[in-house]
Design an enzyme around this catalytic site. Structure first.
Site, PDB file in Angstrom:
ATOM      1  N   LYS A  54       4.149  -0.289  -4.539  1.00 47.99           N
ATOM      2  CA  LYS A  54       5.327  -1.027  -4.068  1.00 47.99           C
ATOM      3  C   LYS A  54       4.957  -2.482  -3.797  1.00 47.99           C
ATOM      4  O   LYS A  54       5.688  -3.397  -4.162  1.00 47.99           O
ATOM      5  CB  LYS A  54       5.898  -0.387  -2.800  1.00 47.99           C
ATOM      6  CG  LYS A  54       6.695   0.876  -3.081  1.00 47.99           C
ATOM      7  CD  LYS A  54       7.027   1.657  -1.809  1.00 47.99           C
ATOM      8  CE  LYS A  54       7.613   3.010  -2.173  1.00 47.99           C
ATOM      9  NZ  LYS A  54       7.748   3.928  -1.036  1.00 47.99           N
ATOM     10  N   GLN A  98       7.117   4.320   5.203  1.00 44.22           N
ATOM     11  CA  GLN A  98       6.775   5.365   4.232  1.00 44.22           C
ATOM     12  C   GLN A  98       6.796   6.743   4.884  1.00 44.22           C
ATOM     13  O   GLN A  98       6.227   6.938   5.961  1.00 44.22           O
ATOM     14  CB  GLN A  98       5.391   5.059   3.636  1.00 44.22           C
ATOM     15  CG  GLN A  98       4.945   5.993   2.537  1.00 44.22           C
ATOM     16  CD  GLN A  98       5.750   5.864   1.245  1.00 44.22           C
ATOM     17  OE1 GLN A  98       6.332   4.819   0.957  1.00 44.22           O
ATOM     18  NE2 GLN A  98       5.813   6.923   0.486  1.00 44.22           N
ATOM     19  N   ASP A 121      15.820   1.485   2.069  1.00 46.78           N
ATOM     20  CA  ASP A 121      15.685   2.882   1.643  1.00 46.78           C
ATOM     21  C   ASP A 121      17.023   3.620   1.718  1.00 46.78           C
ATOM     22  O   ASP A 121      17.176   4.692   1.132  1.00 46.78           O
ATOM     23  CB  ASP A 121      14.727   3.616   2.605  1.00 46.78           C
ATOM     24  CG  ASP A 121      13.355   3.852   2.004  1.00 46.78           C
ATOM     25  OD1 ASP A 121      13.255   3.947   0.768  1.00 46.78           O
ATOM     26  OD2 ASP A 121      12.393   3.971   2.788  1.00 46.78           O
TER      27      ASP A 121
END
Ligand code: GUN
Length: 297
Positions: A54, A98, A121
């Site tokens: 990422k 995460q 997200d």
């Protein structure tokens, strides 16, 4: 019949290019690059790889990457304090914590602490709610990526029968919502669904997100169906090999004999997730800076 292979890798590369050129434009207007903060707690090896990818993709798209790697025993208070700091930082447009988090940390309360306007997200309940009532917010990256592949392939989805297999908050539920918004007739199937094969056989669109290698065979599919395989499963290694093969939830070779189009694993949905994360970060940057979001992104 042999199905068309839906090339998610190429689609994702093109999306990243577009995001990169809009990021340059953004920087010239806003006087700073779009910024994405990624927080990793602990040393889960798969998560370390994802976070590294990422970060690289963020920089390659002309954005600023802020990485925070914290030890596995980080307290909830310390993590919440970091998220607060990132929420308040004007150079940061998107925040991603995460998952999975270590067991002693409650994912729901950590996600709830992220500003919904930086929740690229799309996991915050505010964004899940916005999706559910048709307001614009942030949509989770994997289902949004699946939707891009589907509309690219099929155009208008109105009236099509769609079956989503899997009901997670990250993929199944938002996927169903997006398909519904696109006027498909949507069924969410799951581990307790009776006669799953017969349910899937009705579908013009199958989205498989169950995590069971090669579960869906050709007998389950309606001829010509469009199949999106979200599963990423590693088989046990063959003798003499260090790593097992990566396969999806769909038995690709045999399904290709019946389906109209299908995503491969790897190279299908997987590469879309990071590309959409960058897209969501670009959108967040424009909103946060009070600039118009570029069209068609
Ligand atoms: N873990 C696996 N996939 C994801 C993702 O898309 N976002 C976050 N935050 N964690 C993940």
């Amino acid at each position: 019949m042999t199905a068309t292979r839906i090339d998610g890798k190429a689609f994702a590369a093109a999306l990243r290019e577009r995001v990169g050129s809009h990021a340059l434009d953004f920087a010239s207007k806003a006087g700073r690059k779009p910024g994405l903060a990624v927080v990793l707690v602990g040393e889960d090896p798969a998560s370390q790889v994802y976070v590294g990818s990422k970060g690289k993709a963020t920089v390659a798209a002309g954005m600023e990457s802020f990485e925070h790697r914290l030890p596995a025993d980080t307290s909830a208070d310390a993590l919440l304090a970091l998220v607060d700091k990132l929420n308040a930082d004007e150079n940061i447009d998107g925040i991603l914590v995460q998952l999975p988090l270590p067991d002693h940390l409650d994912e729901h309360s950590i996600i709830a602490s992220i500003s919904p306007d930086k929740d690229v997200d799309g996991f915050h309940v505010i964004n899940a709610g916005r999706l559910s009532v048709g307001q614009s917010g942030f949509v989770p990256c994997t289902p949004l990526g699946c939707m891009m592949l589907l509309t690219d392939r099929l155009g208008d989805l109105s009236g099509l029968e769609a079956v989503v297999i899997g009901r997670s908050n990250i993929v199944g539920k938002p996927m169903a919502q997006l398909l519904l918004d696109a006027n498909a007739t949507v069924t969410i199937a799951h581990s307790r669904t009776k006669d799953l094969a017969a349910v899937v056989k009705r579908a013009d669109i199958v989205v498989a997100a169950v995590g069971r290698p090669n579960m869906i065979g050709k007998d389950w599919l309606k001829p010509g169906a469009t199949v999106i395989d979200v599963g990423i499963n590693r088989l046990p290694p063959e003798p003499g090999k260090e790593k097992g093969k990566l396969v999806g939830d769909v038995a690709f070779d045999e399904a290709s004999e019946v389906a109209g189009a299908i995503t491969p694993v790897p190279g299908g949905v997987g590469p879309m997730t990071i590309a959409v994360l960058l897209r969501n970060t670009l959108v967040a940057a424009h909103r946060n800076a009070g600039l118009a979001v570029p069209e068609g992104i």
